[in-house]
Design a protein around this motif. Structure first.
Motif, short mmCIF file in Angstrom:
data_model
loop_
_atom_site.label_atom_id
_atom_site.label_comp_id
_atom_site.label_asym_id
_atom_site.label_seq_id
_atom_site.Cartn_x
_atom_site.Cartn_y
_atom_site.Cartn_z
N VAL A 45 0.83 -1.29 0.10
CA VAL A 45 -0.06 -0.04 -0.04
C VAL A 45 0.89 1.23 -0.11
O VAL A 45 0.65 2.36 -0.71
N ALA A 46 1.99 1.29 0.74
CA ALA A 46 2.82 2.48 0.69
C ALA A 46 3.42 2.57 -0.75
O ALA A 46 3.57 4.01 -1.23
N GLU A 84 12.78 4.73 -8.20
CA GLU A 84 13.78 4.26 -6.96
C GLU A 84 13.08 4.71 -5.85
O GLU A 84 13.50 4.19 -4.79
N GLU A 85 12.33 5.92 -5.81
CA GLU A 85 11.82 6.34 -4.49
C GLU A 85 10.80 5.20 -4.16
O GLU A 85 10.60 5.03 -2.94
N ARG A 86 9.92 4.77 -4.97
CA ARG A 86 8.96 3.85 -4.73
C ARG A 86 9.55 2.49 -4.08
O ARG A 86 9.24 1.98 -3.17
N GLY A 120 11.62 0.20 2.96
CA GLY A 120 11.51 0.78 4.41
C GLY A 120 10.13 -0.02 4.93
O GLY A 120 10.34 -0.25 5.98
N ALA A 121 9.25 0.04 4.05
CA ALA A 121 7.84 -0.73 4.70
C ALA A 121 8.03 -1.96 5.16
O ALA A 121 7.87 -2.49 6.13
N PRO A 179 2.57 -9.38 -3.09
CA PRO A 179 2.30 -8.27 -2.12
C PRO A 179 3.14 -7.27 -2.27
O PRO A 179 2.90 -6.00 -1.93
N VAL A 180 4.62 -7.41 -2.56
CA VAL A 180 5.52 -6.26 -2.78
C VAL A 180 5.58 -5.92 -4.47
O VAL A 180 5.65 -6.63 -5.17
N PRO A 181 5.30 -4.75 -4.64
CA PRO A 181 5.38 -4.42 -6.09
C PRO A 181 6.73 -4.66 -6.78
O PRO A 181 7.84 -4.71 -6.10
#
Length: 198
Positions: A14-15, A27-29, A35-36, A192-194
């Protein structure tokens, strides 16, 4: 444990979706997703009796619990790309009004990724059972996010986050009195993780 694993997977998904909605670079995503996933790794340094305590924590127990972001940052430092995501691990409990921890950062001094993960973390915690309280409904949790906009949360992130939640089928229907502790999308074969390119 499975509950923590599922919590971190939901947060990463979701983040990163919020990051995408905000138009952040890939890169930010990616940093936000890592980090999440690792935001609570520092809880390995917190006694289980504190983590699973059903009642309110004592002042001394709060001091111990509030060390987990710093412990997590230290654990992450040797990892590849930690320069990008370790600040998210350290600062995900900072608050927009400066009353968070560990450093009392305020407003845009808080790294954007930490603001995103902190918002997603609070929502997920509210909508899932915890040892100290039952889950809230999604609508009640979203109202709480709106109430805390400009206090706990970046006011520029709350409404975009609500749009993300409204578009996620995983949170569309309540399960029992609150929310299920399983993430149906992740368990039904969805990633679950992009997946980031390159």
């Amino acid at each position: 444990d499975l509950v923590t694993e599922e919590h971190c997977e939901r947060l990463a998904m979701v983040a990163a979706r919020l990051g995408e909605g905000l138009g952040l670079r890939i890169e930010e995503r990616e940093a936000i997703a890592y980090g999440a996933l690792l935001h609570d790794v520092g809880k390995i340094g917190v006694p289980e009796a504190i983590l699973s305590k059903p009642g309110a924590l004592s002042p001394d127990e709060w001091i111990v619990l509030r060390r987990h972001p710093e412990i997590g940052e230290r654990i992450c430092r040797p990892l590849a790309l930690s320069r990008e995501f370790a600040p998210i691990v350290r600062h995900h409990h900072e608050r927009w009004d400066g009353t968070g921890y560990p450093d009392g950062l305020r407003g845009e001094a808080i790294p954007l990724g930490a603001r995103v993960v902190g918002l997603a973390d609070a929502f997920d915690a509210m909508t899932h059972d915890r040892p100290y309280r039952a889950a809230l409904s999604v609508s009640a949790a979203l109202e709480e996010l709106r109430r805390q906009s400009g206090r706990q949360f970046d006011p520029g992130l709350v409404e975009p986050f609500i749009v993300v939640v409204d578009n996620l089928a995983e949170w569309a229907e309540p399960a029992g009195a609150g929310r299920s502790t399983s993430f149906d999308g992740a368990r039904a074969g969805a990633t679950p993780v992009p997946s980031f390119g390159g």
